[in-house]
Design an enzyme around this catalytic site. Structure first.
Site, PDB file in Angstrom:
ATOM      1  N   THR A  87      -9.459  -1.302   2.230  1.00 28.33           N
ATOM      2  CA  THR A  87      -9.068  -1.687   0.698  1.00 28.33           C
ATOM      3  C   THR A  87      -9.372  -3.157   0.469  1.00 28.33           C
ATOM      4  O   THR A  87      -9.725  -3.906   1.514  1.00 28.33           O
ATOM      5  CB  THR A  87      -7.631  -1.152   0.463  1.00 28.33           C
ATOM      6  OG1 THR A  87      -7.421  -1.252  -0.898  1.00 28.33           O
ATOM      7  CG2 THR A  87      -6.493  -2.077   1.074  1.00 28.33           C
ATOM      8  N   ASP A 138     -13.969   7.419  -3.168  1.00 26.54           N
ATOM      9  CA  ASP A 138     -13.359   7.418  -4.392  1.00 26.54           C
ATOM     10  C   ASP A 138     -13.999   8.349  -5.444  1.00 26.54           C
ATOM     11  O   ASP A 138     -13.322   8.746  -6.278  1.00 26.54           O
ATOM     12  CB  ASP A 138     -13.476   5.878  -4.826  1.00 26.54           C
ATOM     13  CG  ASP A 138     -12.248   5.051  -4.260  1.00 26.54           C
ATOM     14  OD1 ASP A 138     -11.479   5.540  -4.170  1.00 26.54           O
ATOM     15  OD2 ASP A 138     -12.570   3.607  -4.283  1.00 26.54           O
ATOM     16  N   ASN A 193     -14.514   2.806   1.806  1.00 25.18           N
ATOM     17  CA  ASN A 193     -12.875   2.784   1.758  1.00 25.18           C
ATOM     18  C   ASN A 193     -12.369   3.748   2.866  1.00 25.18           C
ATOM     19  O   ASN A 193     -11.153   3.739   3.153  1.00 25.18           O
ATOM     20  CB  ASN A 193     -12.461   3.447   0.463  1.00 25.18           C
ATOM     21  CG  ASN A 193     -12.511   4.942   0.120  1.00 25.18           C
ATOM     22  OD1 ASN A 193     -13.160   5.535   0.963  1.00 25.18           O
ATOM     23  ND2 ASN A 193     -11.759   5.377  -0.614  1.00 25.18           N
ATOM     24  N   SER A 233       0.800  -1.195  -0.043  1.00 25.69           N
ATOM     25  CA  SER A 233       0.053  -0.048  -0.137  1.00 25.69           C
ATOM     26  C   SER A 233       0.837   1.267   0.041  1.00 25.69           C
ATOM     27  O   SER A 233       1.738   1.487   0.750  1.00 25.69           O
ATOM     28  CB  SER A 233      -0.966  -0.012   1.304  1.00 25.69           C
ATOM     29  OG  SER A 233      -1.719   1.164   1.265  1.00 25.69           O
ATOM     30  N   LYS A 237     -13.781  -3.870   1.173  1.00 27.06           N
ATOM     31  CA  LYS A 237     -14.769  -2.860   1.065  1.00 27.06           C
ATOM     32  C   LYS A 237     -16.151  -3.194   1.350  1.00 27.06           C
ATOM     33  O   LYS A 237     -16.825  -2.229   1.585  1.00 27.06           O
ATOM     34  CB  LYS A 237     -14.181  -2.200  -0.161  1.00 27.06           C
ATOM     35  CG  LYS A 237     -13.026  -1.316  -0.316  1.00 27.06           C
ATOM     36  CD  LYS A 237     -12.785  -0.856  -1.703  1.00 27.06           C
ATOM     37  CE  LYS A 237     -11.579   0.077  -1.871  1.00 27.06           C
ATOM     38  NZ  LYS A 237     -11.469   0.792  -3.200  1.00 27.06           N
ATOM     39  N   THR A 266     -18.372  -8.919 -17.700  1.00 26.08           N
ATOM     40  CA  THR A 266     -19.462  -9.759 -17.148  1.00 26.08           C
ATOM     41  C   THR A 266     -20.669  -8.720 -17.151  1.00 26.08           C
ATOM     42  O   THR A 266     -20.897  -7.872 -16.446  1.00 26.08           O
ATOM     43  CB  THR A 266     -19.343 -10.283 -15.783  1.00 26.08           C
ATOM     44  OG1 THR A 266     -17.894 -10.543 -15.642  1.00 26.08           O
ATOM     45  CG2 THR A 266     -20.418 -11.061 -15.213  1.00 26.08           C
ATOM     46  N   TYR A 286      -2.274   3.259 -11.460  1.00 29.56           N
ATOM     47  CA  TYR A 286      -1.034   4.383 -10.997  1.00 29.56           C
ATOM     48  C   TYR A 286       0.135   3.704 -11.124  1.00 29.56           C
ATOM     49  O   TYR A 286       1.269   4.294 -11.093  1.00 29.56           O
ATOM     50  CB  TYR A 286      -1.327   5.166  -9.817  1.00 29.56           C
ATOM     51  CG  TYR A 286      -1.754   4.147  -8.721  1.00 29.56           C
ATOM     52  CD1 TYR A 286      -3.469   4.154  -8.548  1.00 29.56           C
ATOM     53  CD2 TYR A 286      -0.708   3.300  -8.065  1.00 29.56           C
ATOM     54  CE1 TYR A 286      -3.680   3.387  -7.348  1.00 29.56           C
ATOM     55  CE2 TYR A 286      -1.191   2.701  -7.105  1.00 29.56           C
ATOM     56  CZ  TYR A 286      -2.652   2.599  -6.587  1.00 29.56           C
ATOM     57  OH  TYR A 286      -3.210   1.744  -5.789  1.00 29.56           O
ATOM     58  N   LEU A 328      -7.663   4.666 -14.037  1.00 33.43           N
ATOM     59  CA  LEU A 328      -7.451   4.710 -12.716  1.00 33.43           C
ATOM     60  C   LEU A 328      -6.262   3.838 -12.095  1.00 33.43           C
ATOM     61  O   LEU A 328      -5.637   4.001 -10.813  1.00 33.43           O
ATOM     62  CB  LEU A 328      -8.843   3.890 -11.920  1.00 33.43           C
ATOM     63  CG  LEU A 328     -10.119   4.473 -12.278  1.00 33.43           C
ATOM     64  CD1 LEU A 328     -10.936   3.930 -11.217  1.00 33.43           C
ATOM     65  CD2 LEU A 328      -9.943   6.033 -12.360  1.00 33.43           C
TER      66      LEU A 328
HETATM   67  P1  NAP Z   1     -12.684  -4.783  -8.761  1.00 32.62           P
HETATM   68  O1  NAP Z   1     -13.928  -4.487  -7.903  1.00 32.62           O
HETATM   69  O2  NAP Z   1     -12.035  -6.077  -8.676  1.00 32.62           O
HETATM   70  O3  NAP Z   1     -13.411  -4.760 -10.519  1.00 32.62           O
HETATM   71  C1  NAP Z   1     -12.486  -5.080 -11.366  1.00 32.62           C
HETATM   72  C2  NAP Z   1     -13.304  -4.923 -12.720  1.00 32.62           C
HETATM   73  O4  NAP Z   1     -12.330  -5.299 -13.738  1.00 32.62           O
HETATM   74  C3  NAP Z   1     -14.332  -5.947 -13.032  1.00 32.62           C
HETATM   75  O5  NAP Z   1     -15.601  -5.338 -13.665  1.00 32.62           O
HETATM   76  C4  NAP Z   1     -13.728  -7.041 -13.624  1.00 32.62           C
HETATM   77  O6  NAP Z   1     -14.873  -7.647 -14.682  1.00 32.62           O
HETATM   78  C5  NAP Z   1     -12.881  -6.346 -14.653  1.00 32.62           C
HETATM   79  N1  NAP Z   1     -11.706  -7.076 -15.064  1.00 32.62           N
HETATM   80  C6  NAP Z   1     -10.929  -7.735 -14.285  1.00 32.62           C
HETATM   81  N2  NAP Z   1      -9.942  -8.529 -15.183  1.00 32.62           N
HETATM   82  C7  NAP Z   1     -10.394  -8.227 -16.477  1.00 32.62           C
HETATM   83  C8  NAP Z   1     -10.085  -8.648 -17.554  1.00 32.62           C
HETATM   84  N3  NAP Z   1      -8.706  -9.567 -17.747  1.00 32.62           N
HETATM   85  N4  NAP Z   1     -10.416  -8.372 -18.747  1.00 32.62           N
HETATM   86  C9  NAP Z   1     -11.609  -7.537 -18.653  1.00 32.62           C
HETATM   87  N5  NAP Z   1     -12.017  -6.959 -17.607  1.00 32.62           N
HETATM   88  C10 NAP Z   1     -11.651  -7.515 -16.449  1.00 32.62           C
HETATM   89  O7  NAP Z   1     -11.533  -3.722  -8.790  1.00 32.62           O
HETATM   90  P2  NAP Z   1     -11.601  -2.228  -8.561  1.00 32.62           P
HETATM   91  O8  NAP Z   1     -11.617  -1.783  -7.120  1.00 32.62           O
HETATM   92  O9  NAP Z   1     -12.866  -1.711  -9.052  1.00 32.62           O
HETATM   93  O10 NAP Z   1     -10.435  -1.702  -9.072  1.00 32.62           O
HETATM   94  C11 NAP Z   1     -10.020  -1.721 -10.419  1.00 32.62           C
HETATM   95  C12 NAP Z   1      -8.748  -0.844 -10.894  1.00 32.62           C
HETATM   96  O11 NAP Z   1      -8.747   0.630 -10.314  1.00 32.62           O
HETATM   97  C13 NAP Z   1      -7.516  -1.415 -10.016  1.00 32.62           C
HETATM   98  O12 NAP Z   1      -6.419  -1.273 -10.955  1.00 32.62           O
HETATM   99  C14 NAP Z   1      -7.267  -0.486  -8.936  1.00 32.62           C
HETATM  100  O13 NAP Z   1      -5.940  -0.438  -8.623  1.00 32.62           O
HETATM  101  C15 NAP Z   1      -7.982   0.901  -9.573  1.00 32.62           C
HETATM  102  N6  NAP Z   1      -8.189   1.746  -8.581  1.00 32.62           N
HETATM  103  C16 NAP Z   1      -7.623   3.079  -8.441  1.00 32.62           C
HETATM  104  C17 NAP Z   1      -8.184   3.864  -7.596  1.00 32.62           C
HETATM  105  C18 NAP Z   1      -7.012   5.284  -7.453  1.00 32.62           C
HETATM  106  O14 NAP Z   1      -7.485   5.883  -6.525  1.00 32.62           O
HETATM  107  N7  NAP Z   1      -6.583   5.523  -8.487  1.00 32.62           N
HETATM  108  C19 NAP Z   1      -9.162   3.723  -6.807  1.00 32.62           C
HETATM  109  C20 NAP Z   1      -9.750   2.324  -6.922  1.00 32.62           C
HETATM  110  C21 NAP Z   1      -9.162   1.381  -7.607  1.00 32.62           C
HETATM  111  P3  NAP Z   1     -15.869  -8.958 -14.179  1.00 32.62           P
HETATM  112  O15 NAP Z   1     -16.878  -8.182 -13.471  1.00 32.62           O
HETATM  113  O16 NAP Z   1     -16.228  -9.420 -15.221  1.00 32.62           O
HETATM  114  O17 NAP Z   1     -15.001  -9.659 -13.332  1.00 32.62           O
END
Ligand code: NAP
Length: 286
Positions: free
Chosen positions: A66, A107, A91, A19, A70, A157, A230, A228
């Site tokens: 995290t 977020d 979060n 983290s 969450k 999905t 980084y 999103l």
């Molecule tokens: P999450 O709840 O696990 O959701 C992931 C999403 O990505 C789901 O819709 C999943 O689809 C899809 N996915 C995963 N692998 C895939 C693949 N190989 N091909 C196509 N779709 C795929 O994750 P999250 O918390 O939303 O985080 C997502 C990203 O955002 C991460 O990289 C995280 O580090 C980043 N993030 C950044 C911030 C920031 O402050 N910058 C904040 C939050 C998150 P399915 O529904 O089909 O499984």
């Protein structure tokens, strides 16, 4: 210096050792001379409730939450902010004088603050969200609250994209939400499209060659492409979008601003955004 007066906050996750939040918040406390300390809190999935009992007993002011807690944390909280309830994920928690636990989701705020920093106004825009997980729900909520005209959610999905479109349509009837299949339906995108946001982990280190945008598809003209992710600072998606002449934005400023909102909540002090950004960039180099 840590002493008997030190106020404690931290981040609960599993795993948590990578983290970036501890260096970011501790740099902010140091810059403002606040006797606070932010610690990583490794909490296995079956220990969430016990961890919350521990935080209360130990006098923590609050914590970030995290992956993977969450959603799981929600039943253990006394109140939720509107954003946390609508997004269905927490979060940030804070503990009041009666030791009651409250949950927020910063977020959506962080996403809008990152757009504001580059003077991008989401009011009246058309946007495409890639992904339908927790961050996609936060972005869909943020865009509705900011008055976007049309928001499409593309997901591998489709049922998860449909759930976001249904839930957010009920909250923000002035915004049209649609659900689509990722990646095939991206070919259906018609201009104007003002904003594309990658909310999937596709392209994240170490899989930096991956890209959620199809190789044979061009980018809409004059579109802001935001990732999103980084780590790396420029994903393959952002590099391709930049080469195609689009404006681009990575996830760093959103990460700083979601942390800044938590900092403000706990301390009631205005956070030093530049210090937090610098600490985050330094931690990313390590
Ligand atoms: P999450 O709840 O696990 O959701 C992931 C999403 O990505 C789901 O819709 C999943 O689809 C899809 N996915 C995963 N692998 C895939 C693949 N190989 N091909 C196509 N779709 C795929 O994750 P999250 O918390 O939303 O985080 C997502 C990203 O955002 C991460 O990289 C995280 O580090 C980043 N993030 C950044 C911030 C920031 O402050 N910058 C904040 C939050 C998150 P399915 O529904 O089909 O499984």
């Amino acid at each position: 210096m840590i002493d008997g007066q030190t106020r404690l906050v931290g981040v609960m996750g599993w795993p948590i050792e990578h983290s970036l939040s501890p260096p970011m918040h501790n740099a902010a406390f140091a810059a403002l001379g606040l006797n606070w300390c932010y610690v990583p809190l490794p909490v296995p999935p079956d220990q969430v409730q016990a961890a919350l009992v521990g935080l209360r007993a130990l006098g923590f002011v609050g914590a970030n939450v995290t992956v993977p807690h969450k959603q799981a944390i929600i039943p253990h909280l006394t109140t939720l902010t509107d954003a946390a309830r609508a997004i269905g994920a927490v979060n940030t928690i804070w503990i009041d004088e009666e030791r009651a636990l409250h949950g927020d989701n910063t977020d959506a705020y962080g996403f809008l603050a990152a757009l504001r920093e580059i003077a991008f106004d989401p009011k009246g825009i058309r946007a495409a969200i890639l992904g339908a997980g927790g961050s996609a729900r936060a972005v869909a909520y943020a865009l509705g609250s900011a008055g976007a005209e049309r928001v499409g959610v593309w997901n591998r999905t489709p049922s998860r994209a449909e759930a976001i479109a249904r839930d957010m349509s009920a909250l923000f009837p002035q915004t049209t939400y649609e659900a689509h299949q990722l990646p095939g339906d991206l070919h259906l995108i018609r201009e104007p499209m003002h904003l594309i946001v990658n909310c999937t982990p596709v392209g994240m280190w170490p899989h930096t060659d991956a890209c959620p945008w199809p190789e044979d598809l061009s980018f809409p003209r004059q579109c802001l492409v935001m990732d999103l992710i980084y780590r790396p600072e420029e994903t393959r998606l952002l590099a391709r979008a930049r080469e195609a002449g689009c404006m681009t934005l990575n996830g760093i400023s959103m990460l700083v601003h979601q942390g800044a909102a938590a900092f403000r909540r706990w301390t009631s002090v205005e956070p030093p955004i530049e210090v937090m950004t610098g600490a985050l960039l330094a931690a990313l180099q390590q």
